[in-house]
Design a protein around this motif. Sequence first.
Motif, PDB file in Angstrom:
ATOM      1  N   MET A  40     -20.905   2.175 -12.920  1.00 13.44           N
ATOM      2  CA  MET A  40     -20.380   2.451 -14.264  1.00 13.44           C
ATOM      3  C   MET A  40     -20.143   3.815 -14.451  1.00 13.44           C
ATOM      4  SD  MET A  40     -18.712   0.207 -15.993  1.00 13.44           S
ATOM      5  CE  MET A  40     -18.801  -0.979 -17.183  1.00 13.44           C
ATOM      6  N   GLU A  41     -20.792   4.545 -14.462  1.00 17.18           N
ATOM      7  CA  GLU A  41     -20.919   6.208 -14.449  1.00 17.18           C
ATOM      8  C   GLU A  41     -19.808   6.706 -13.676  1.00 17.18           C
ATOM      9  OE1 GLU A  41     -23.568   9.888 -14.089  1.00 17.18           O
ATOM     10  OE2 GLU A  41     -24.329   8.249 -15.174  1.00 17.18           O
ATOM     11  N   ILE A  42     -19.965   6.264 -12.358  1.00 16.40           N
ATOM     12  CA  ILE A  42     -18.684   6.587 -11.492  1.00 16.40           C
ATOM     13  C   ILE A  42     -17.316   6.531 -11.861  1.00 16.40           C
ATOM     14  CG2 ILE A  42     -17.988   6.489  -9.059  1.00 16.40           C
ATOM     15  CD1 ILE A  42     -20.959   6.309  -8.345  1.00 16.40           C
ATOM     16  N   GLN A  43     -17.511   4.996 -12.281  1.00 13.92           N
ATOM     17  CA  GLN A  43     -15.786   4.482 -12.684  1.00 13.92           C
ATOM     18  C   GLN A  43     -15.384   5.234 -13.778  1.00 13.92           C
ATOM     19  OE1 GLN A  43     -15.795   0.363 -13.434  1.00 13.92           O
ATOM     20  NE2 GLN A  43     -13.509   0.167 -12.681  1.00 13.92           N
ATOM     21  N   GLU A  44     -16.055   5.749 -14.886  1.00 15.43           N
ATOM     22  CA  GLU A  44     -15.752   6.351 -16.103  1.00 15.43           C
ATOM     23  C   GLU A  44     -15.291   7.806 -15.657  1.00 15.43           C
ATOM     24  OE1 GLU A  44     -18.816   6.296 -18.807  1.00 15.43           O
ATOM     25  OE2 GLU A  44     -18.714   4.277 -19.098  1.00 15.43           O
ATOM     26  N   ASN A  45     -16.112   8.372 -14.688  1.00 14.53           N
ATOM     27  CA  ASN A  45     -15.917   9.890 -13.983  1.00 14.53           C
ATOM     28  C   ASN A  45     -14.617   9.569 -13.537  1.00 14.53           C
ATOM     29  OD1 ASN A  45     -16.260  12.421 -13.731  1.00 14.53           O
ATOM     30  ND2 ASN A  45     -17.694  12.111 -11.856  1.00 14.53           N
ATOM     31  N   LEU A  46     -14.291   8.792 -12.638  1.00 11.96           N
ATOM     32  CA  LEU A  46     -13.163   8.643 -11.657  1.00 11.96           C
ATOM     33  C   LEU A  46     -11.984   8.457 -12.862  1.00 11.96           C
ATOM     34  CD1 LEU A  46     -11.622   8.388  -9.080  1.00 11.96           C
ATOM     35  CD2 LEU A  46     -12.017   5.918  -9.123  1.00 11.96           C
ATOM     36  N   MET A  47     -12.034   7.649 -13.857  1.00 15.41           N
ATOM     37  CA  MET A  47     -10.827   7.700 -15.009  1.00 15.41           C
ATOM     38  C   MET A  47     -10.635   8.892 -15.328  1.00 15.41           C
ATOM     39  SD  MET A  47     -11.827   3.834 -16.478  1.00 15.41           S
ATOM     40  CE  MET A  47     -10.741   4.061 -17.941  1.00 15.41           C
ATOM     41  N   LYS A  48     -11.867   9.814 -15.976  1.00 14.72           N
ATOM     42  CA  LYS A  48     -11.460  10.853 -16.453  1.00 14.72           C
ATOM     43  C   LYS A  48     -10.667  11.826 -15.579  1.00 14.72           C
ATOM     44  CE  LYS A  48     -15.552  10.857 -19.615  1.00 14.72           C
ATOM     45  NZ  LYS A  48     -17.007  11.472 -19.766  1.00 14.72           N
ATOM     46  N   LEU A  49     -11.074  12.141 -14.186  1.00 16.80           N
ATOM     47  CA  LEU A  49     -10.561  12.734 -13.421  1.00 16.80           C
ATOM     48  C   LEU A  49      -9.045  12.302 -13.035  1.00 16.80           C
ATOM     49  CD1 LEU A  49     -13.188  13.047 -10.660  1.00 16.80           C
ATOM     50  CD2 LEU A  49     -12.533  14.772 -12.175  1.00 16.80           C
ATOM     51  N   GLU A  50      -8.759  10.914 -13.089  1.00 22.44           N
ATOM     52  CA  GLU A  50      -7.335  10.779 -13.064  1.00 22.44           C
ATOM     53  C   GLU A  50      -6.559  11.279 -14.155  1.00 22.44           C
ATOM     54  OE1 GLU A  50      -5.501   8.947 -10.671  1.00 22.44           O
ATOM     55  OE2 GLU A  50      -7.294   8.920  -9.575  1.00 22.44           O
ATOM     56  N   GLN A  51      -7.109  11.030 -15.412  1.00 22.08           N
ATOM     57  CA  GLN A  51      -6.406  11.631 -16.609  1.00 22.08           C
ATOM     58  C   GLN A  51      -6.293  12.896 -16.495  1.00 22.08           C
ATOM     59  OE1 GLN A  51      -9.100  10.191 -19.625  1.00 22.08           O
ATOM     60  NE2 GLN A  51      -8.034   8.314 -19.951  1.00 22.08           N
ATOM     61  N   GLU A  52      -7.066  13.809 -16.160  1.00 22.06           N
ATOM     62  CA  GLU A  52      -7.064  15.212 -15.921  1.00 22.06           C
ATOM     63  C   GLU A  52      -6.046  15.427 -14.814  1.00 22.06           C
ATOM     64  OE1 GLU A  52      -9.628  19.017 -14.667  1.00 22.06           O
ATOM     65  OE2 GLU A  52     -10.729  17.140 -15.015  1.00 22.06           O
ATOM     66  N   LYS A  53      -6.013  14.922 -13.803  1.00 27.69           N
ATOM     67  CA  LYS A  53      -5.055  14.815 -12.738  1.00 27.69           C
ATOM     68  C   LYS A  53      -3.656  14.712 -13.421  1.00 27.69           C
ATOM     69  CE  LYS A  53      -3.230  12.995  -8.454  1.00 27.69           C
ATOM     70  NZ  LYS A  53      -3.442  11.906  -7.532  1.00 27.69           N
ATOM     71  N   GLN A  54      -3.307  13.545 -14.073  1.00 25.01           N
ATOM     72  CA  GLN A  54      -2.235  13.266 -14.909  1.00 25.01           C
ATOM     73  C   GLN A  54      -1.587  14.346 -15.790  1.00 25.01           C
ATOM     74  OE1 GLN A  54      -0.029  10.949 -13.984  1.00 25.01           O
ATOM     75  NE2 GLN A  54       1.359  11.892 -15.167  1.00 25.01           N
ATOM     76  N   GLN A  55      -2.782  14.992 -16.280  1.00 25.58           N
ATOM     77  CA  GLN A  55      -2.223  16.070 -17.597  1.00 25.58           C
ATOM     78  C   GLN A  55      -1.855  17.493 -16.697  1.00 25.58           C
ATOM     79  OE1 GLN A  55      -6.166  16.395 -19.706  1.00 25.58           O
ATOM     80  NE2 GLN A  55      -5.262  14.776 -21.196  1.00 25.58           N
ATOM     81  N   LEU A  56      -2.857  17.600 -15.565  1.00 23.29           N
ATOM     82  CA  LEU A  56      -2.330  18.779 -14.697  1.00 23.29           C
ATOM     83  C   LEU A  56      -0.978  18.642 -14.125  1.00 23.29           C
ATOM     84  CD1 LEU A  56      -5.848  19.764 -13.380  1.00 23.29           C
ATOM     85  CD2 LEU A  56      -4.599  21.130 -15.033  1.00 23.29           C
ATOM     86  N   HIS A  57      -0.698  17.414 -13.768  1.00 26.47           N
ATOM     87  CA  HIS A  57       0.638  17.109 -13.224  1.00 26.47           C
ATOM     88  C   HIS A  57       1.822  17.253 -13.994  1.00 26.47           C
ATOM     89  CE1 HIS A  57       3.549  15.167 -10.482  1.00 26.47           C
ATOM     90  NE2 HIS A  57       3.814  14.541 -11.330  1.00 26.47           N
ATOM     91  N   ASN A  58       1.568  16.962 -15.315  1.00 23.15           N
ATOM     92  CA  ASN A  58       2.589  17.036 -16.259  1.00 23.15           C
ATOM     93  C   ASN A  58       2.774  18.491 -16.755  1.00 23.15           C
ATOM     94  OD1 ASN A  58       2.878  14.326 -16.616  1.00 23.15           O
ATOM     95  ND2 ASN A  58       1.465  14.078 -18.247  1.00 23.15           N
TER      96      ASN A  58
END
Length: 88
Positions: free
Chosen positions: A1-19
Amino acid sequence: MEIQENLMKLEQEKQQLHNELIRYKNYDPTNVEQLENECQKARTAIERWTDNVFQLRTWSKNRFQLDLSEVDKGFGIPNNFDYYNDDE
């Protein structure tokens, strides 16, 4: 579960950086240079067409023995017609 949450946070950060990257794309030196080149081409075209209008005015004046104000009126050339000036 912790890995999945970390992955989601990283995906959100990636999207913010892309924007953010998209927002700053207009300031990319390559894009700025391309825009400057396009502006220079437009200025050259403006000068060429202005030259053409002045040549037409002079030719019409001489050919038909008219006053320039009559030529301007006939062609719909405004009184303030002149070369483009970046300083204005």
